[in-house]
Design an enzyme around this catalytic site. Structure first.
Site, PDB file in Angstrom:
ATOM      1  N   HIS A  50       2.428   3.568  -9.086  1.00  0.00           N
ATOM      2  CA  HIS A  50       2.203   2.149  -9.370  1.00  0.00           C
ATOM      3  C   HIS A  50       3.383   1.548 -10.138  1.00  0.00           C
ATOM      4  O   HIS A  50       3.768   0.415  -9.906  1.00  0.00           O
ATOM      5  CB  HIS A  50       0.900   1.961 -10.161  1.00  0.00           C
ATOM      6  CG  HIS A  50      -0.326   2.353  -9.379  1.00  0.00           C
ATOM      7  ND1 HIS A  50      -0.521   1.968  -8.074  1.00  0.00           N
ATOM      8  CD2 HIS A  50      -1.410   3.108  -9.707  1.00  0.00           C
ATOM      9  CE1 HIS A  50      -1.684   2.455  -7.637  1.00  0.00           C
ATOM     10  NE2 HIS A  50      -2.237   3.161  -8.618  1.00  0.00           N
ATOM     11  N   LEU A  73      10.472 -20.844  -4.573  1.00  0.00           N
ATOM     12  CA  LEU A  73       9.568 -19.871  -3.961  1.00  0.00           C
ATOM     13  C   LEU A  73       8.239 -19.918  -4.705  1.00  0.00           C
ATOM     14  O   LEU A  73       8.217 -19.931  -5.934  1.00  0.00           O
ATOM     15  CB  LEU A  73      10.173 -18.450  -4.075  1.00  0.00           C
ATOM     16  CG  LEU A  73       9.244 -17.274  -3.743  1.00  0.00           C
ATOM     17  CD1 LEU A  73       8.922 -17.248  -2.250  1.00  0.00           C
ATOM     18  CD2 LEU A  73       9.874 -15.945  -4.152  1.00  0.00           C
ATOM     19  N   ASP A 110       0.829  -1.206   0.000  1.00  0.00           N
ATOM     20  CA  ASP A 110       0.000   0.000   0.000  1.00  0.00           C
ATOM     21  C   ASP A 110       0.866   1.260   0.000  1.00  0.00           C
ATOM     22  O   ASP A 110       1.975   1.264   0.528  1.00  0.00           O
ATOM     23  CB  ASP A 110      -0.915  -0.016   1.244  1.00  0.00           C
ATOM     24  CG  ASP A 110      -2.099   0.931   1.097  1.00  0.00           C
ATOM     25  OD1 ASP A 110      -2.338   1.429  -0.021  1.00  0.00           O
ATOM     26  OD2 ASP A 110      -2.774   1.175   2.107  1.00  0.00           O
TER      27      ASP A 110
HETATM   28  C1  IPE Z   1      -5.607  -2.698  -0.315  1.00  0.00           C
HETATM   29  O1  IPE Z   1      -5.228  -1.374  -0.423  1.00  0.00           O
HETATM   30  C2  IPE Z   1      -5.442  -3.377  -1.618  1.00  0.00           C
HETATM   31  C3  IPE Z   1      -4.090  -3.452  -2.128  1.00  0.00           C
HETATM   32  C4  IPE Z   1      -3.000  -3.044  -1.549  1.00  0.00           C
HETATM   33  C5  IPE Z   1      -3.968  -4.036  -3.413  1.00  0.00           C
HETATM   34  P1  IPE Z   1      -6.310  -0.194  -0.564  1.00  0.00           P
HETATM   35  O2  IPE Z   1      -5.513   1.041  -0.598  1.00  0.00           O
HETATM   36  O3  IPE Z   1      -7.222  -0.461  -1.692  1.00  0.00           O
HETATM   37  O4  IPE Z   1      -7.123  -0.354   0.803  1.00  0.00           O
HETATM   38  P2  IPE Z   1      -7.973   0.713   1.623  1.00  0.00           P
HETATM   39  O5  IPE Z   1      -8.993   1.268   0.690  1.00  0.00           O
HETATM   40  O6  IPE Z   1      -7.022   1.754   2.086  1.00  0.00           O
HETATM   41  O7  IPE Z   1      -8.541  -0.083   2.760  1.00  0.00           O
HETATM   42  C1  IPE Z   2      -1.547   0.288  -3.374  1.00  0.00           C
HETATM   43  O1  IPE Z   2      -1.350   1.650  -3.392  1.00  0.00           O
HETATM   44  C2  IPE Z   2      -1.746  -0.291  -4.742  1.00  0.00           C
HETATM   45  C3  IPE Z   2      -3.129  -0.663  -5.047  1.00  0.00           C
HETATM   46  C4  IPE Z   2      -4.124  -0.653  -4.214  1.00  0.00           C
HETATM   47  C5  IPE Z   2      -3.389  -1.106  -6.390  1.00  0.00           C
HETATM   48  P1  IPE Z   2      -2.551   2.676  -3.391  1.00  0.00           P
HETATM   49  O2  IPE Z   2      -2.901   2.981  -4.801  1.00  0.00           O
HETATM   50  O3  IPE Z   2      -3.658   2.181  -2.546  1.00  0.00           O
HETATM   51  O4  IPE Z   2      -1.849   3.926  -2.724  1.00  0.00           O
HETATM   52  P2  IPE Z   2      -2.480   4.946  -1.699  1.00  0.00           P
HETATM   53  O5  IPE Z   2      -3.061   4.148  -0.571  1.00  0.00           O
HETATM   54  O6  IPE Z   2      -3.528   5.709  -2.448  1.00  0.00           O
HETATM   55  O7  IPE Z   2      -1.332   5.787  -1.275  1.00  0.00           O
HETATM   56 MG    MG Z   3      -4.098   2.411  -0.578  1.00  0.00          MG
END
Ligand code: IPE
Ligand code: IPE
Ligand code: MG
Length: 249
Positions: A30, A124, A13
């Site tokens: 990303h 792995l 995240d």
């Molecule tokens: C969870 O992250 C999903 C992934 C890391 C792929 P999100 O950023 O979508 O989760 P919330 O919305 O903060 O709970």
């Molecule tokens: C995690 O990073 C990747 C996915 C959920 C695909 P985020 O896109 O949720 O990044 P933040 O939480 O907005 O910083």
């Molecule tokens: Mg996120």
């Protein structure tokens, strides 16, 4: 070294915040996130981790703007295409868990191809969760239960693995890491994490380095897992003598 049977799961995240902090579009975060995945897989191999499950896209992430979703799908496809060769060379088996029926066909075929080519990897098991929801996975497995038949936890765990395209049994999660400072599960591996050690790190995913994984594993080694008992199943406690010794003396 971790035991080759150990299962580390990561909620990757913070890509969006990483980009926003630099005045860049979220897509840039990303893309850097993919580089962090490559580093992490390599580090996991070096530590002898047996199974690594990475949360790449949740079923709720479909609610994001279509452009961002498209970009993420494109990155998965590119990642799977480019990583299959490396995985073959390093003994990594790639599997994808989650629903397949809503993915763009090009992503679905890249998944099939990567899984087929790397199926013999034994060093792995890299599992990438795409269109994944822990609750949906449990629901799908529950629908496979034969009416009237007894279901043990073990059997249900197998149904869950099959329902998730995991094919074999899914080992319980030993260590669950979430980056970016958020402290929630966001519907990830709910059944499998029943006794997982949880570790929430402030680092944003694109900054996640091999040293972060090493530090996380070190913290994990220092945790005492009791599984409901008063000491670890092997009778040891982390500090001092085993509880069983104290009782019997
Ligand atoms: C969870 O992250 C999903 C992934 C890391 C792929 P999100 O950023 O979508 O989760 P919330 O919305 O903060 O709970
Ligand atoms: C995690 O990073 C990747 C996915 C959920 C695909 P985020 O896109 O949720 O990044 P933040 O939480 O907005 O910083
Ligand atoms: Mg996120």
């Amino acid at each position: 070294m971790m035991q080759s049977t150990s299962h580390v799961a990561i909620i990757m995240d913070g890509n969006g915040r990483w980009a926003e902090a630099r005045g860049l579009p979220r897509a840039a975060g990303h893309r850097e996130g993919v580089a962090a995945v490559r580093r992490t897989v390599e580090a996991a191999l070096n530590h002898g981790i047996g199974t690594l499950t990475l949360y790449a896209f949740s079923s709720d992430n479909w609610e994001r703007p279509p452009r961002e979703v498209q970009w993420l799908m494109r990155l998965f496809r590119e990642y799977l295409r480019s990583e299959a060769n490396r995985a073959l060379a390093t003994g990594v088996r790639i599997s994808v868990i989650g629903r397949r029926d809503r993915l763009p066909p090009a992503v679905a075929s890249a998944i099939q191809e990567a899984e087929r080519r790397t199926i013999d990897g034994t060093r792995l098991h890299l599992r990438v969760a795409v269109d994944y929801s822990g609750r949906d996975a449990i629901l799908r497995a529950a629908q496979c239960v034969v009416p009237g038949g007894p279901v043990t936890r073990e059997q249900f765990g197998r149904l869950l693995a099959i329902a998730d395209h995991g094919a074999t049994r899914t080992p319980d999660v030993d260590l669950l890491i979430r980056t970016s400072g958020e402290q929630r599960l966001s519907d990830f591996l709910l059944w499998e994490s029943a006794y997982a050690e949880l570790l929430f790190l402030p680092v944003l995913w694109p900054d996640f380095a091999a040293s972060d994984l090493a530090a996380a594993l070190q913290q994990f080694q220092g945790r005492q897992r009791r599984f409901g008992r008063i000491s670890a199943p092997d009778g040891t406690t982390r500090r001092g003598a085993a509880v069983s010794d104290a009782v019997s003396s």
